[in-house]
Motif scaffolding. Structure first.
Motif, PDB file in Angstrom:
ATOM      1  N   GLN A 111       0.821  -1.203   0.000  1.00 55.35           N
ATOM      2  CA  GLN A 111       0.000   0.000   0.000  1.00 55.35           C
ATOM      3  C   GLN A 111       0.858   1.257   0.000  1.00 55.35           C
ATOM      4  O   GLN A 111       0.600   2.215  -0.738  1.00 55.35           O
ATOM      5  CB  GLN A 111      -0.934  -0.006   1.222  1.00 55.35           C
TER       6      GLN A 111
ATOM      7  N   MET B 117       2.349   1.837  -3.443  1.00 58.44           N
ATOM      8  CA  MET B 117       1.369   2.370  -4.385  1.00 58.44           C
ATOM      9  C   MET B 117       1.064   3.844  -4.116  1.00 58.44           C
ATOM     10  O   MET B 117       0.733   4.591  -5.035  1.00 58.44           O
ATOM     11  CB  MET B 117       0.087   1.531  -4.324  1.00 58.44           C
ATOM     12  N   GLU B 118       1.186   4.245  -2.858  1.00 56.30           N
ATOM     13  CA  GLU B 118       0.932   5.643  -2.504  1.00 56.30           C
ATOM     14  C   GLU B 118       2.136   6.537  -2.751  1.00 56.30           C
ATOM     15  O   GLU B 118       2.013   7.764  -2.802  1.00 56.30           O
ATOM     16  CB  GLU B 118       0.541   5.733  -1.019  1.00 56.30           C
TER      17      GLU B 118
ATOM     18  N   GLN C  28       6.516   5.258  -6.763  1.00 63.95           N
ATOM     19  CA  GLN C  28       6.100   3.857  -6.859  1.00 63.95           C
ATOM     20  C   GLN C  28       7.215   2.910  -6.404  1.00 63.95           C
ATOM     21  O   GLN C  28       7.347   1.795  -6.888  1.00 63.95           O
ATOM     22  CB  GLN C  28       5.684   3.515  -8.297  1.00 63.95           C
TER      23      GLN C  28
ATOM     24  N   SER D 184      -7.614  -6.599  -9.587  1.00 69.15           N
ATOM     25  CA  SER D 184      -8.837  -5.811  -9.770  1.00 69.15           C
ATOM     26  C   SER D 184      -8.545  -4.313  -9.737  1.00 69.15           C
ATOM     27  O   SER D 184      -9.074  -3.538 -10.552  1.00 69.15           O
ATOM     28  CB  SER D 184      -9.856  -6.160  -8.675  1.00 69.15           C
ATOM     29  N   GLN D 185      -7.682  -3.891  -8.809  1.00 68.97           N
ATOM     30  CA  GLN D 185      -7.327  -2.478  -8.701  1.00 68.97           C
ATOM     31  C   GLN D 185      -6.605  -1.991  -9.953  1.00 68.97           C
ATOM     32  O   GLN D 185      -6.866  -0.896 -10.457  1.00 68.97           O
ATOM     33  CB  GLN D 185      -6.456  -2.244  -7.467  1.00 68.97           C
ATOM     34  N   PHE D 186      -5.697  -2.818 -10.460  1.00 65.56           N
ATOM     35  CA  PHE D 186      -4.959  -2.464 -11.671  1.00 65.56           C
ATOM     36  C   PHE D 186      -5.906  -2.288 -12.851  1.00 65.56           C
ATOM     37  O   PHE D 186      -5.763  -1.368 -13.648  1.00 65.56           O
ATOM     38  CB  PHE D 186      -3.923  -3.543 -11.996  1.00 65.56           C
TER      39      PHE D 186
ATOM     40  N   GLU E  90      -9.116  -1.546 -12.772  1.00 67.11           N
ATOM     41  CA  GLU E  90      -9.939  -0.360 -12.578  1.00 67.11           C
ATOM     42  C   GLU E  90      -9.189   0.911 -12.957  1.00 67.11           C
ATOM     43  O   GLU E  90      -9.770   1.864 -13.494  1.00 67.11           O
ATOM     44  CB  GLU E  90     -10.404  -0.277 -11.119  1.00 67.11           C
ATOM     45  N   LYS E  91      -7.883   0.914 -12.682  1.00 62.89           N
ATOM     46  CA  LYS E  91      -7.065   2.098 -12.952  1.00 62.89           C
ATOM     47  C   LYS E  91      -6.443   2.078 -14.345  1.00 62.89           C
ATOM     48  O   LYS E  91      -5.755   3.026 -14.730  1.00 62.89           O
ATOM     49  CB  LYS E  91      -5.957   2.213 -11.897  1.00 62.89           C
ATOM     50  N   GLY E  92      -6.678   0.991 -15.092  1.00 61.36           N
ATOM     51  CA  GLY E  92      -6.104   0.888 -16.421  1.00 61.36           C
ATOM     52  C   GLY E  92      -4.604   0.677 -16.427  1.00 61.36           C
ATOM     53  O   GLY E  92      -3.911   1.064 -17.375  1.00 61.36           O
ATOM     54  N   LEU E  93      -4.071   0.060 -15.359  1.00 62.70           N
ATOM     55  CA  LEU E  93      -2.633  -0.163 -15.246  1.00 62.70           C
ATOM     56  C   LEU E  93      -2.215  -1.457 -15.924  1.00 62.70           C
ATOM     57  O   LEU E  93      -3.022  -2.371 -16.116  1.00 62.70           O
ATOM     58  CB  LEU E  93      -2.228  -0.207 -13.763  1.00 62.70           C
TER      59      LEU E  93
END
Length: 207
Positions: free
Chosen positions: A27, A30-31, A35, A59-61, A63-66
């Motif tokens: 975490q 990512m913050e 990076q 899932s997070q990636f 959603e963020k288009g990573l």
């Protein structure tokens, strides 16, 4: 353990950290504007993170288009299968399918193959031909037979199709399916089938 963003020898500690601390470190990375923390990037954590958390990251990636490429070898089969379902349903359109294919099981490859056929044979730069090295042998044979039965181009299947399926195509040609381009088959045939074709052609021309 982590205080004011100061980390000492974090990379050497990774194999010994518990799940909670690994997720905290992930975490914080990512913050971070860079990076990275203490030369540790998120991908350095993948071998040590819990499967459930890796699924969450996936899932997070999305959603963020990573880019998920480096994460793929560590994600479990269930999450990869969910990813395939998302792609088919219209989500995850930024996913590079060519990089995803080596990590999928036969069932998911089969689902993607059906999806590509429904979308004109390609999606996001990935064609049905790209799936062939990863498809189940029986599925390739079925697709090959479907192609020559319906007078379609079957050349893309030839490097992957079984000897039995090739032999069936030879027999179909000999028994009247003249739409089969047997010239394309020659480099892939076993000696017996090539001999069978030769005798068929020579006898036909002698009559």
């Amino acid at each position: 353990m982590f205080n004011n963003g100061n980390f000492h020898s974090v990379k050497s500690m990774l194999p010994f950290l518990d799940e909670e601390d690994l997720e905290l470190l992930a975490q914080r990375i990512m913050e971070s504007p860079t990076q990275m923390i203490d030369n540790v990037r998120l991908e350095n954590l993948y071998p040590f993170l819990d499967d459930d958390y890796l699924g969450t990251l996936l899932s997070q990636f999305l959603e963020k288009g990573l880019d998920i490429t480096k994460l793929l070898p560590f994600v479990d089969d269930d999450d990869l299968s969910k990813l395939v379902d998302q792609i088919i349903s219209g989500k995850g359109t930024n996913v590079n399918l060519n990089k995803l294919l080596p990590f999928l099981d036969d069932d998911d490859i089969k689902k993607l193959a059906a999806f590509l056929k429904q979308n004109g044979g390609s999606f996001n730069g990935t064609s049905l031909s790209s799936l062939l090295p990863f498809m189940d042998d029986d599925d390739i044979d079925d697709a090959f037979k479907d192609a020559w039965t319906n007078g379609k181009d079957f050349s893309k299947y030839l490097p992957f199709v079984s000897d039995e399926a090739l032999s069936e195509a030879v027999d179909a040609y000999i028994h009247g399916n003249s739409s089969i381009d047997v010239n394309a088959l020659y480099p892939f045939l076993e000696e017996d089938d090539l001999k069978k074709l030769f005798h068929y052609e020579i006898n036909k021309k002698s009559n």
